[in-house]
Write a protein that holds these residues in place. Structure first.
Motif, PDB file in Angstrom:
ATOM      1  N   MET A 290       0.873  -1.164   0.000  1.00  0.00           N
ATOM      2  CA  MET A 290       0.000   0.000   0.000  1.00  0.00           C
ATOM      3  C   MET A 290       0.914   1.219   0.000  1.00  0.00           C
ATOM      4  O   MET A 290       2.008   1.185   0.561  1.00  0.00           O
ATOM      5  CB  MET A 290      -0.894   0.017   1.237  1.00  0.00           C
ATOM      6  N   VAL A 291       0.443   2.270  -0.638  1.00  0.00           N
ATOM      7  CA  VAL A 291       1.275   3.461  -0.802  1.00  0.00           C
ATOM      8  C   VAL A 291       0.570   4.649  -0.139  1.00  0.00           C
ATOM      9  O   VAL A 291      -0.614   4.889  -0.393  1.00  0.00           O
ATOM     10  CB  VAL A 291       1.473   3.768  -2.305  1.00  0.00           C
ATOM     11  N   PHE A 292       1.294   5.353   0.737  1.00  0.00           N
ATOM     12  CA  PHE A 292       0.701   6.486   1.461  1.00  0.00           C
ATOM     13  C   PHE A 292       1.534   7.747   1.273  1.00  0.00           C
ATOM     14  O   PHE A 292       2.724   7.677   0.984  1.00  0.00           O
ATOM     15  CB  PHE A 292       0.636   6.173   2.958  1.00  0.00           C
ATOM     16  N   TYR A 293       0.880   8.905   1.471  1.00  0.00           N
ATOM     17  CA  TYR A 293       1.635  10.157   1.544  1.00  0.00           C
ATOM     18  C   TYR A 293       2.225  10.263   2.937  1.00  0.00           C
ATOM     19  O   TYR A 293       1.560   9.954   3.921  1.00  0.00           O
ATOM     20  CB  TYR A 293       0.720  11.364   1.304  1.00  0.00           C
ATOM     21  N   LYS A 294       3.464  10.757   3.040  1.00  0.00           N
ATOM     22  CA  LYS A 294       4.035  10.956   4.370  1.00  0.00           C
ATOM     23  C   LYS A 294       3.364  12.131   5.068  1.00  0.00           C
ATOM     24  O   LYS A 294       3.127  12.106   6.257  1.00  0.00           O
ATOM     25  CB  LYS A 294       5.545  11.183   4.260  1.00  0.00           C
ATOM     26  N   LYS A 295       3.089  13.195   4.310  1.00  0.00           N
ATOM     27  CA  LYS A 295       2.395  14.354   4.895  1.00  0.00           C
ATOM     28  C   LYS A 295       0.988  14.421   4.346  1.00  0.00           C
ATOM     29  O   LYS A 295       0.793  14.609   3.158  1.00  0.00           O
ATOM     30  CB  LYS A 295       3.135  15.650   4.523  1.00  0.00           C
ATOM     31  N   ASN A 296       0.000  14.235   5.205  1.00  0.00           N
ATOM     32  CA  ASN A 296      -1.388  14.382   4.784  1.00  0.00           C
ATOM     33  C   ASN A 296      -1.900  15.731   5.248  1.00  0.00           C
ATOM     34  O   ASN A 296      -1.524  16.217   6.325  1.00  0.00           O
ATOM     35  CB  ASN A 296      -2.235  13.264   5.379  1.00  0.00           C
ATOM     36  N   SER A 297      -2.762  16.354   4.437  1.00  0.00           N
ATOM     37  CA  SER A 297      -3.239  17.696   4.765  1.00  0.00           C
ATOM     38  C   SER A 297      -4.099  17.668   6.030  1.00  0.00           C
ATOM     39  O   SER A 297      -4.108  18.604   6.807  1.00  0.00           O
ATOM     40  CB  SER A 297      -4.026  18.266   3.591  1.00  0.00           C
ATOM     41  N   ASP A 298      -4.829  16.584   6.234  1.00  0.00           N
ATOM     42  CA  ASP A 298      -5.769  16.506   7.333  1.00  0.00           C
ATOM     43  C   ASP A 298      -5.249  15.511   8.384  1.00  0.00           C
ATOM     44  O   ASP A 298      -5.157  14.320   8.115  1.00  0.00           O
ATOM     45  CB  ASP A 298      -7.129  16.042   6.760  1.00  0.00           C
ATOM     46  N   PRO A 299      -4.893  15.995   9.593  1.00  0.00           N
ATOM     47  CA  PRO A 299      -4.335  15.083  10.604  1.00  0.00           C
ATOM     48  C   PRO A 299      -5.311  13.965  10.982  1.00  0.00           C
ATOM     49  O   PRO A 299      -4.888  12.864  11.324  1.00  0.00           O
ATOM     50  CB  PRO A 299      -4.055  16.011  11.803  1.00  0.00           C
ATOM     51  N   LYS A 300      -6.630  14.273  10.884  1.00  0.00           N
ATOM     52  CA  LYS A 300      -7.630  13.254  11.208  1.00  0.00           C
ATOM     53  C   LYS A 300      -7.547  12.097  10.225  1.00  0.00           C
ATOM     54  O   LYS A 300      -7.677  10.933  10.578  1.00  0.00           O
ATOM     55  CB  LYS A 300      -9.023  13.868  11.145  1.00  0.00           C
ATOM     56  N   LYS A 301      -7.347  12.464   8.970  1.00  0.00           N
ATOM     57  CA  LYS A 301      -7.248  11.459   7.924  1.00  0.00           C
ATOM     58  C   LYS A 301      -6.013  10.589   8.146  1.00  0.00           C
ATOM     59  O   LYS A 301      -6.042   9.372   8.014  1.00  0.00           O
ATOM     60  CB  LYS A 301      -7.151  12.159   6.561  1.00  0.00           C
ATOM     61  N   ALA A 302      -4.913  11.253   8.512  1.00  0.00           N
ATOM     62  CA  ALA A 302      -3.674  10.520   8.760  1.00  0.00           C
ATOM     63  C   ALA A 302      -3.878   9.515   9.889  1.00  0.00           C
ATOM     64  O   ALA A 302      -3.415   8.369   9.821  1.00  0.00           O
ATOM     65  CB  ALA A 302      -2.557  11.500   9.098  1.00  0.00           C
ATOM     66  N   GLU A 303      -4.598   9.955  10.886  1.00  0.00           N
ATOM     67  CA  GLU A 303      -4.840   9.062  12.013  1.00  0.00           C
ATOM     68  C   GLU A 303      -5.676   7.865  11.574  1.00  0.00           C
ATOM     69  O   GLU A 303      -5.405   6.721  11.956  1.00  0.00           O
ATOM     70  CB  GLU A 303      -5.552   9.833  13.124  1.00  0.00           C
ATOM     71  N   ALA A 304      -6.701   8.154  10.752  1.00  0.00           N
ATOM     72  CA  ALA A 304      -7.553   7.075  10.249  1.00  0.00           C
ATOM     73  C   ALA A 304      -6.736   6.088   9.421  1.00  0.00           C
ATOM     74  O   ALA A 304      -6.911   4.867   9.528  1.00  0.00           O
ATOM     75  CB  ALA A 304      -8.685   7.653   9.417  1.00  0.00           C
ATOM     76  N   LEU A 305      -5.820   6.620   8.617  1.00  0.00           N
ATOM     77  CA  LEU A 305      -4.980   5.749   7.786  1.00  0.00           C
ATOM     78  C   LEU A 305      -4.109   4.853   8.662  1.00  0.00           C
ATOM     79  O   LEU A 305      -3.961   3.656   8.412  1.00  0.00           O
ATOM     80  CB  LEU A 305      -4.106   6.596   6.855  1.00  0.00           C
TER      81      LEU A 305
END
Lengths: 344, 321
Positions: A290-305
């Motif tokens: 799976m491929v992710f962005y290291k910096k996500n614009s939304d911290p909530k989204k990052a947490e969900a990921l």
């Protein structure tokens, strides 16, 4: 009159409910979208369904379009994460300003399935199967095949080779392996999501895993490469392949895990196993990422990921074997868990 | 009393001038139809423009060699579509031969009073139902039913008449012949329906006149009806051919997708449409342009076929179009 009033009140209440309650829940639910590889799609879909059931505030939507298409979506920022069998190239990674975190999520095997009446547990040596896919060995009773199958009566029949017609991560992994074990194959075809298979009357191409499976099942004397899960589901005979140590190994959980344990996962998490060591290793196994962005614009989204990845690592691996995939070895799970922190 | 046949009776309201509303409806309807017509043409122009502009890098890089070379190797950046052009035309012509023959035969059978009218209508509708079967289903049917059925016959022809180029290879699974056969079934409803219309459009007097001159039924059909309907029949064949050229999914599943030019009916081949369908989803930036070039060629072939068809219809003149 009363009925009308009642109706109006009902409509009004419904409208109020719609406009007040709806946005509130929508803000709470994190929606994650991903796209990419079709090979792990069945298990991913199961994982995400279970995950959303356990976490009502996160919804995951995954579209299986193929690794290449997933990476394209990822690079144009239309998804939150992607999935790919072919990982990502340095060049592609450099084009994503947010930084890229690849995480191996599960692994699979590619098997040679065949259709020969009355022949079970066919064995093919390292010299033979690249030659079959080059169109050089054309008959099932070729001395080279007979040599590794003592006591098996092989018919005087043409070998029909079935390959993938569409661009596919499966072809990538399979040809990468053939390149590692056969210099003839390397110089003739190279490797990639598609290769220029020899234009012979007995080499045909079918679309997708299901197309290859269907053609194999309907063509006496056919051999082709498909994912282990597909071959098992459609109850096809699978070839025992000779590994680097010179042993013939049947596809399955044991051989796959043994092969995975031979790979050292580097910092960028991209490890290939073109030709694993070990007596019990099945020779064609691969991680899928799976491929992710290291910096996500939304911290909530990052947490969900992060939550999603953790779920896949803890609960997800338990069903991998049943679904026809190889669970990640324990040390790899820990490495991936540590790397999950990079998704911010 | 004989009333005015034109109904010029004021009380009937027929002679009133159109009201403002009528005129408005009339005008807006006209404007709307004009708009949709032009929108369709503009859409087509836009599609052609878009495909063409995306294909431009590949056109300038590979030029005409693209049409004459036979390798398709993404890793080495070598692209040529001669086998696909060959496969497209070969499979479509085979399908047209088979589908055309049966389609016209069906049309004759269903229009020349061989059956009671009701039975004719039932059969006509059943044949038109063939057009409603999805392409994928045809493909699966081909793999699971048709190929196993054809294999013994094809391999018999190969072993006994292998000297003839058409039978020079054995049929293992997917190949040109099963693909063309399925294709011919797919174009059958188009050919049959339009040919029937052509036959039905012939005034009854023509046939009566033929019988009146003492022709037998078969003479009437072969010498009078078919020539009279020939324009329409030809139109049906052109349409069927166009459909065969563009057919994708069933062919992708049945033709074997091998970059091979072979006269043999039992060898695998490839077509432009299936090349496009199978390679687009995962094509890299560079390959996309090459595929667009191939799409342009397919468009061009279809266009040429249609122009040639229209030209021949115009040349042959009359006929029950």
């Amino acid at each position: 009159m009363q009925a009308k009033n009642l109706f109006q009140t009902a409509v009004f209440t419904a409208a109020v409910a719609f406009f007040t309650v709806q946005p509130a829940t929508a803000a709470d639910v994190a929606k994650l979208t991903g796209s990419g590889a079709s090979f792990p799609a069945p298990i991913y879909t199961t994982w995400f369904k279970e995950f959303s059931r356990a976490n009502a505030d996160i919804q995951v939507n995954y579209q299986s379009k193929g690794s290449g298409a997933g990476i394209k979506d990822f690079m144009s920022h239309t998804v939150d994460f992607a999935a790919s069998d072919a990982a990502m190239t340095e060049e592609e990674i450099a084009k994503v300003p947010e930084g890229v975190q690849l995480l191996p999520m599960t692994a699979g095997e590619i098997v040679l399935a065949y259709n020969l009446e009355g022949v079970k547990d066919l064995k093919l040596s390292r010299a033979v199967y690249p030659a079959i896919f080059l169109g050089k060995i054309k008959k099932w009773n070729d001395p080279a095949i007979v040599a590794s199958n003592p006591g098996v009566k092989l018919p005087d029949q043409d070998i029909t080779v079935v390959t993938r017609a569409d661009s596919s991560g499966t072809t990538f992994v399979f040809t990468q392996h053939l390149n590692a074990i056969s210099s003839d194959f390397k110089s003739a075809l190279g490797f990639g999501n598609t290769v220029n298979w020899p234009a012979e009357a007995k080499i045909v191409k079918s679309p997708k895993n299901d197309g290859v499976s269907a053609t194999l099942k309907q063509t006496p004397g056919a051999i082709g490469y498909v994912e282990y899960g597909f071959a098992r589901e459609s109850k096809m005979e699978m070839v025992h392949l000779e590994n680097k140590a010179g042993k013939f190994v049947a596809p399955g959980l044991e051989g796959g895990q043994e092969a995975l344990s031979k790979a050292v996962i580097p910092e960028n998490m991209i490890a290939w196993l073109p030709d694993p060591d070990g007596d019990k290793s099945y020779p064609i196994a691969t991680y899928t990422w799976m491929v992710f962005y290291k910096k996500n614009s939304d911290p909530k989204k990052a947490e969900a990921l992060r939550k999603m990845v953790t779920y896949c690592l803890d609960e997800g691996q338990k069903i991998a074997d049943k679904a026809g995939y190889i669970p990640l070895p324990a040390n790899v799970v820990e490495k991936v868990r540590a790397a999950t922190a990079n998704i911010q | 009393m004989v009333t005015n046949p034109l109904g010029l009776d004021d009380s009937s309201g027929l002679t009133q001038p159109p009201s403002a509303g009528d005129i408005f409806v009339n005008k807006s309807f006209k404007a709307l139809t004009a708009f949709f017509t032009w929108a369709t043409i503009l859409l087509l122009a836009y599609i052609v423009f878009k495909i063409g502009s995306e294909a431009l890098p590949a056109v300038s890089k590979y030029g005409l060699e693209f049409l004459t070379s036979t390798t398709w190797d993404v890793n080495e950046g070598k692209f040529g579509i001669l086998p696909e052009i060959w496969g497209t035309l070969y499979s479509s012509l085979l399908a047209l031969g088979l589908g055309g023959f049966f389609g016209i035969a069906i049309a004759i059978f269903l229009t020349q009073d061989f059956l009671p009218y009701r039975v004719e209508m039932v059969l006509k509708n059943i044949i038109e139902l063939l057009a409603a079967i999805p392409s994928v289903v045809y493909g699966l049917w081909g793999i699971f039913v048709l190929i196993p059925l054809l294999r013994p016959m094809c391999n018999f022809l190969n072993t006994n008449f292998g000297g003839i180029p058409f039978f020079s290879t054995s049929l293992s699974g997917p190949g040109m012949f099963p693909a063309a056969l399925v294709l011919s079934i797919m174009i059958l409803p188009t050919v049959a329906a339009i040919s029937q219309d052509a036959f039905r459009a012939i005034p009854l007097k023509t046939k009566e006149a033929a019988f009146g001159m003492g022709t037998t039924r078969w003479e009437a059909i072969l010498r009078v009806m078919i020539p009279t309907a020939s324009g329409g029949i030809f139109g049906a064949l052109v349409l069927g051919f166009g459909r065969a050229l563009g057919e994708t999914m069933a062919l992708a599943m049945l033709i074997g997708n091998s970059n091979k030019i072979s006269l043999s009916l039992f060898a695998p081949g490839n077509t432009l449409a299936s090349l496009l369908a199978l390679n687009f989803p995962e094509a890299g930036n560079h390959e996309t342009s090459v595929l667009m070039y191939a799409a342009c060629i397919l468009l061009l072939i279809t266009l040429l076929v249609n122009i040639a068809g229209a030209f021949i219809i115009a040349k042959t003149g009359s006929g029950g179009k």
